[in-house]
Design a protein around this motif. Structure first.
Motif, mmCIF file in Angstrom:
data_model
loop_
_atom_site.group_PDB
_atom_site.id
_atom_site.type_symbol
_atom_site.label_atom_id
_atom_site.label_comp_id
_atom_site.label_asym_id
_atom_site.label_seq_id
_atom_site.Cartn_x
_atom_site.Cartn_y
_atom_site.Cartn_z
ATOM 1 N N GLY A 44 0.830 -1.210 0.000
ATOM 2 C CA GLY A 44 0.000 0.000 0.000
ATOM 3 C C GLY A 44 0.857 1.249 0.000
ATOM 4 O O GLY A 44 0.572 2.215 -0.729
ATOM 5 N N PHE A 45 1.928 1.225 0.802
ATOM 6 C CA PHE A 45 2.830 2.390 0.850
ATOM 7 C C PHE A 45 3.579 2.535 -0.471
ATOM 8 O O PHE A 45 3.806 3.650 -0.934
ATOM 9 C CB PHE A 45 3.818 2.252 2.023
ATOM 10 N N VAL A 46 3.935 1.395 -1.055
ATOM 11 C CA VAL A 46 4.622 1.453 -2.351
ATOM 12 C C VAL A 46 3.679 2.055 -3.403
ATOM 13 O O VAL A 46 4.086 2.878 -4.223
ATOM 14 C CB VAL A 46 5.102 0.042 -2.772
ATOM 15 N N ALA A 47 2.403 1.646 -3.335
ATOM 16 C CA ALA A 47 1.420 2.124 -4.330
ATOM 17 C C ALA A 47 1.296 3.646 -4.311
ATOM 18 O O ALA A 47 1.152 4.273 -5.369
ATOM 19 C CB ALA A 47 0.066 1.475 -4.082
ATOM 20 N N ILE A 48 1.349 4.248 -3.125
ATOM 21 C CA ILE A 48 1.162 5.706 -3.103
ATOM 22 C C ILE A 48 2.433 6.469 -3.506
ATOM 23 O O ILE A 48 2.398 7.689 -3.624
ATOM 24 C CB ILE A 48 0.618 6.239 -1.749
ATOM 25 N N THR A 49 3.514 5.754 -3.731
ATOM 26 C CA THR A 49 4.707 6.444 -4.251
ATOM 27 C C THR A 49 4.634 6.585 -5.773
ATOM 28 O O THR A 49 5.433 7.311 -6.368
ATOM 29 C CB THR A 49 6.009 5.693 -3.888
ATOM 30 N N ASN A 50 3.666 5.907 -6.389
ATOM 31 C CA ASN A 50 3.426 6.105 -7.822
ATOM 32 C C ASN A 50 3.074 7.583 -8.047
ATOM 33 O O ASN A 50 2.211 8.118 -7.348
ATOM 34 C CB ASN A 50 2.253 5.202 -8.234
ATOM 35 N N PRO A 51 3.763 8.261 -8.976
ATOM 36 C CA PRO A 51 3.545 9.711 -9.133
ATOM 37 C C PRO A 51 2.083 10.098 -9.316
ATOM 38 O O PRO A 51 1.615 11.074 -8.739
ATOM 39 C CB PRO A 51 4.371 10.075 -10.377
ATOM 40 N N GLU A 52 1.342 9.320 -10.116
ATOM 41 C CA GLU A 52 -0.054 9.661 -10.372
ATOM 42 C C GLU A 52 -0.877 9.532 -9.082
ATOM 43 O O GLU A 52 -1.649 10.428 -8.717
ATOM 44 C CB GLU A 52 -0.617 8.721 -11.446
ATOM 45 N N PHE A 78 0.264 9.608 -6.050
ATOM 46 C CA PHE A 78 0.728 10.631 -5.105
ATOM 47 C C PHE A 78 0.080 11.987 -5.409
ATOM 48 O O PHE A 78 -0.275 12.737 -4.502
ATOM 49 C CB PHE A 78 2.258 10.737 -5.181
ATOM 50 N N LEU A 79 -0.086 12.262 -6.706
ATOM 51 C CA LEU A 79 -0.729 13.516 -7.107
ATOM 52 C C LEU A 79 -2.176 13.556 -6.611
ATOM 53 O O LEU A 79 -2.665 14.591 -6.140
ATOM 54 C CB LEU A 79 -0.679 13.663 -8.630
ATOM 55 N N TYR A 80 -2.873 12.416 -6.707
ATOM 56 C CA TYR A 80 -4.247 12.338 -6.192
ATOM 57 C C TYR A 80 -4.258 12.557 -4.681
ATOM 58 O O TYR A 80 -5.157 13.199 -4.139
ATOM 59 C CB TYR A 80 -4.874 10.980 -6.537
ATOM 60 N N LEU A 81 -3.236 12.011 -4.024
ATOM 61 C CA LEU A 81 -3.139 12.180 -2.558
ATOM 62 C C LEU A 81 -3.006 13.662 -2.201
ATOM 63 O O LEU A 81 -3.724 14.187 -1.346
ATOM 64 C CB LEU A 81 -1.933 11.388 -2.042
ATOM 65 N N VAL A 82 -2.109 14.343 -2.907
ATOM 66 C CA VAL A 82 -1.865 15.762 -2.622
ATOM 67 C C VAL A 82 -3.111 16.595 -2.988
ATOM 68 O O VAL A 82 -3.523 17.481 -2.232
ATOM 69 C CB VAL A 82 -0.617 16.261 -3.395
ATOM 70 N N ASN A 89 -6.601 5.222 -6.805
ATOM 71 C CA ASN A 89 -6.526 6.682 -6.795
ATOM 72 C C ASN A 89 -7.733 7.294 -6.080
ATOM 73 O O ASN A 89 -7.599 8.252 -5.316
ATOM 74 C CB ASN A 89 -6.439 7.228 -8.220
ATOM 75 N N ALA A 90 -8.914 6.716 -6.345
ATOM 76 C CA ALA A 90 -10.128 7.242 -5.718
ATOM 77 C C ALA A 90 -10.057 7.092 -4.196
ATOM 78 O O ALA A 90 -10.349 8.033 -3.456
ATOM 79 C CB ALA A 90 -11.355 6.512 -6.267
ATOM 80 N N LEU A 91 -9.639 5.914 -3.736
ATOM 81 C CA LEU A 91 -9.585 5.673 -2.291
ATOM 82 C C LEU A 91 -8.527 6.548 -1.618
ATOM 83 O O LEU A 91 -8.751 7.102 -0.530
ATOM 84 C CB LEU A 91 -9.300 4.193 -2.007
ATOM 85 N N VAL A 92 -7.401 6.681 -2.286
ATOM 86 C CA VAL A 92 -6.310 7.505 -1.743
ATOM 87 C C VAL A 92 -6.770 8.959 -1.605
ATOM 88 O O VAL A 92 -6.545 9.615 -0.582
ATOM 89 C CB VAL A 92 -5.071 7.391 -2.664
ATOM 90 N N MET A 93 -7.448 9.447 -2.618
ATOM 91 C CA MET A 93 -7.893 10.840 -2.609
ATOM 92 C C MET A 93 -8.948 11.067 -1.517
ATOM 93 O O MET A 93 -8.917 12.067 -0.789
ATOM 94 C CB MET A 93 -8.464 11.190 -3.979
ATOM 95 N N VAL A 94 -9.876 10.116 -1.402
ATOM 96 C CA VAL A 94 -10.926 10.242 -0.388
ATOM 97 C C VAL A 94 -10.315 10.279 1.013
ATOM 98 O O VAL A 94 -10.699 11.098 1.864
ATOM 99 C CB VAL A 94 -11.928 9.067 -0.525
ATOM 100 N N MET A 95 -9.341 9.405 1.265
ATOM 101 C CA MET A 95 -8.712 9.357 2.590
ATOM 102 C C MET A 95 -7.982 10.668 2.908
ATOM 103 O O MET A 95 -8.020 11.167 4.034
ATOM 104 C CB MET A 95 -7.722 8.193 2.656
ATOM 105 N N ALA A 96 -7.312 11.217 1.882
ATOM 106 C CA ALA A 96 -6.581 12.479 2.089
ATOM 107 C C ALA A 96 -7.551 13.612 2.403
ATOM 108 O O ALA A 96 -7.297 14.439 3.290
ATOM 109 C CB ALA A 96 -5.751 12.802 0.852
ATOM 110 N N ILE A 97 -8.690 13.641 1.702
ATOM 111 C CA ILE A 97 -9.706 14.676 1.965
ATOM 112 C C ILE A 97 -10.221 14.531 3.396
ATOM 113 O O ILE A 97 -10.360 15.507 4.137
ATOM 114 C CB ILE A 97 -10.892 14.571 0.974
ATOM 115 N N PHE A 98 -10.491 13.295 3.773
ATOM 116 C CA PHE A 98 -11.051 13.008 5.103
ATOM 117 C C PHE A 98 -10.113 13.556 6.190
ATOM 118 O O PHE A 98 -10.526 14.316 7.063
ATOM 119 C CB PHE A 98 -11.213 11.488 5.230
ATOM 120 N N MET A 99 -8.839 13.180 6.115
ATOM 121 C CA MET A 99 -7.887 13.560 7.163
ATOM 122 C C MET A 99 -7.666 15.086 7.195
ATOM 123 O O MET A 99 -7.754 15.714 8.249
ATOM 124 C CB MET A 99 -6.555 12.827 6.925
#
Lengths: 113, 495
Positions: B8-16, B18-22, B57-67
């Motif tokens: 999971g941590f490796v997956a969020i290092t993918n640039p795309e 990571f961009l969704y996370l930010v 990407n959708a889940l990563v973005m939702v979690m970032a918004i939540f926090m």
């Protein structure tokens, strides 16, 4: 299930009624009514109605212009708000198209007039 | 399992990704900081886009918004005494008092630090509790599942702010809406009035957009520009956000840890939410404090307790969704929709069979928590200007995304009408102080409540005792009764 729900709704409604009659109801959290809200409802009705016939570009520019003007006129006055609202509407419509069509490859209507 | 978590941590290092996370993090900050707007609204607006996004990407973005959305509610609270979100109310009480005493900088940095600590601890609990809980949930039979959904519905009614009767009406309206469409036990439509569009029932997307986006737009229509927070009267510099470690030591690791655990546990509770988490953690910190007289007048300890619990709640809130298939609040209800859109059914099997798919979500929650503190150090002075954003841009953007997003994801003008209808209905309810979260929970949980009720009764030939035969069911009913007692009649009244 629907019958159980009708009974539950009746119980809830009775509770609300008793609270109001005993003046123990809490209205602190209530939203504010404004004429602008009614205008926003009317605008959104018009937008949904015209969205497919006029297409995304015309309908969205018109809708976002009116919404932006409604909020902007309070800040800068009616005529100045028209200028800023036009810029806002153009920017948001282009951004919407970039997001929906270019980035996510979703379909938006082009209108049939 | 550890391999999947690391993946999971490796997956969020993918640039795309990571961009969704930010992007999600920034969206959460903006919506969280502006009074009236919430992280729920930001996630609701994101929902139409998730149809076309990769699930990770959708889940990563939702979690970032939540926090970040939960955190940002406190920034404007501390600086201008108006919390961006209800969950920032306690932080506002202590933080703004500190600000008035000239310790605003300390308040802002301690606030961010406590949010990060709570967020990270919450994410850790989520990572290591979710799988064992899923394995336990596999033992649930149909009557147990009914008891579980019943507990969720009952708790949501109890914990909603304001009148319990209005909450009951709201959840019942949601349950009623959920009965529209195809009956899940017999091949027959219900309450569809002969409309082909209604036979599939009221879909989650227009319901979420109507309840949170359209309703909020209409409510803002009734507010004045004067309701907007004024710019703070002091100048905030980057160095103001550097952490004062002596204060952190003074507050103590135990306060952070205990408040975070309270936050996680309340997050797991259906309907718990950030407001309740911060309130209970604050009350507990005050109870055991050596300086209770400082509470309400600018207590660093109180601020840290409330904010740790706030953000720890995020991890806890996701646990019942992923393990039991029960969303506990509006944000997890929308995540429920995101998972369904991508063909994943939340429940006990999800983590056991799809851990690798879900793991980036856990990693994103933890990363977003770390981002809170790091980003404050870099962008802190700009955060407090977020609430000054131009209303014309903001609300025309919300209006466009809400309506066009509904069309783009469903290709249906009918669903736009549905979103508008639900939005106007929700607006009228809000004018009369009815809570909306119970209504959404009713819409989401209704089909499950009915399915388990009828299925259990069919298999038991109509014997209602089937609901009270299993120890799990009885345990869940006892928990429901305890929740009612402690949350309604013994709720802390410390403030």
């Amino acid at each position: 299930m629907p019958l159980i729900l009708v009974v539950l709704l009746a119980i809830g409604a009775l509770g609300v009624l008793l609270e109001e009659l005993h003046e123990t109801a809490d209205h602190q959290d209530a939203g504010h009514f404004g004429v602008r809200s009614l205008v926003l409802i009317g605008l959104t009705v018009g937008f949904v109605w015209a969205f497919e016939p006029l297409g995304y570009w015309i309908a969205t520019v018109a809708y976002t212009f009116c919404v932006a003007w409604l909020f902007e006129q309070e800040r800068v006055g009616a005529s100045r708000a028209a200028q800023t609202a036009l810029l806002i509407a153009a920017g948001i419509t282009v951004m919407g198209w970039l997001f929906f069509v270019q980035l996510f490859e979703l379909f938006l209507p082009e209108g049939y007039f | 399992m550890l391999g999947d978590l690391l993946g999971g941590f490796v997956a969020i290092t993918n640039p795309e990704t990571f961009l969704y996370l930010v992007t999600g993090f920034v969206m959460g900050l903006i919506f969280g900081a502006i009074p009236g707007l919430t992280a729920t609204l930001a996630i609701a607006l994101l929902l139409p886009f998730t149809f076309a996004m990769e699930l990770t990407n959708a889940l990563v973005m939702v979690m970032a918004i939540f926090m970040s959305g939960i955190y940002a509610g406190s920034v404007t609270g501390i600086t201008v005494n108006i919390p961006g979100a209800p969950s920032g109310a306690i932080t506002t009480l202590e933080g703004h008092a500190l600000m008035k005493r000239g310790h605003g900088a300390q308040a802002l940095s301690l606030d961010a630090f406590a949010s990060s600590v709570g967020g990270v601890l919450g994410a850790l609990v989520l990572m290591f509790v979710a799988v064992p809980m899923s394995e336990f949930a596999l033992m649930f039979h149909t009557p147990d599942k009914f008891a579980l959904v019943f507990m969720a519905v009952a708790t949501v009614v109890i914990v909603a702010k304001g009148s319990i009767w209005k909450s009951l009406v709201a959840v019942t309206l949601g349950l009623m809406i959920s009965t529209v469409g195809f009956d899940n036990m017999v091949a027959q439509g219900r309450f569809e009035f002969g409309s082909a569009n209604l036979i599939e029932g009221v879909q989650l997307l227009p319901a979420v957009i109507g309840l949170f986006a359209i309703c909020e737009l209409l409510l803002q229509g009734g507010s004045s520009i004067h309701d907007r927070p004024k710019a703070p009267e002091f100048k905030v510099r980057h160095r103001d956000f550097f952490l004062n470690w002596s204060k952190v030591r003074e507050i103590g690791a135990l306060t952070y840890l205990k408040s975070s655990i309270i936050g996680v546990l309340i997050g797991m509770l259906p309907g718990g939410g950030a407001s309740m988490a911060s309130f209970v953690a604050y009350a507990e910190a005050k109870r055991v404090s050596k300086k209770p007289e400082e509470y309400g007048n600018g207590s660093h300890e109180g601020l840290a307790a409330a904010e740790s619990a706030n953000n720890a709640m995020c991890g806890g809130a996701v646990v019942p969704l992923l393990t039991l298939g029960i969303p506990g609040d509006s944000v997890t209800a929308i995540i429920f929709g995101v998972l369904l859109i991508h063909g994943l059914v939340p429940g006990p099997d999800l983590l056991i069979s799809e851990m690798a798919t879900i793991a980036p979500m856990f990693a994103a929650l933890m990363m977003a928590a770390v981002f809170v503190f790091l980003s404050v150090l870099i962008f802190g002075p700009y955060y407090i200007r977020i609430a000054q954003m131009n209303r014309g841009i903001l609300y025309s953007f919300i209006a466009m995304i809400a309506m066009v997003g509904t069309y783009a994801s469903t290709f249906s003008v009918f669903q736009m009408w549905m979103a508008l209808f639900i939005g106007v209905f929700a607006y009228l309810l809000r004018l009369m102080s009815y809570p909306l979260v119970p209504m959404l929970m009713g819409i989401i949980l209704g089909p499950y409540l009915e399915l388990y009720l009828r299925r259990a009764l069919i298999t038991s030939n109509g014997d209602f005792m089937v609901f009270f035969q299993s120890p799990i069911s009885i345990g869940l009913y006892v928990m429901t009764a305890l929740f009612i007692y402690f949350l309604r009649y013994r709720a802390p009244k410390a403030i």
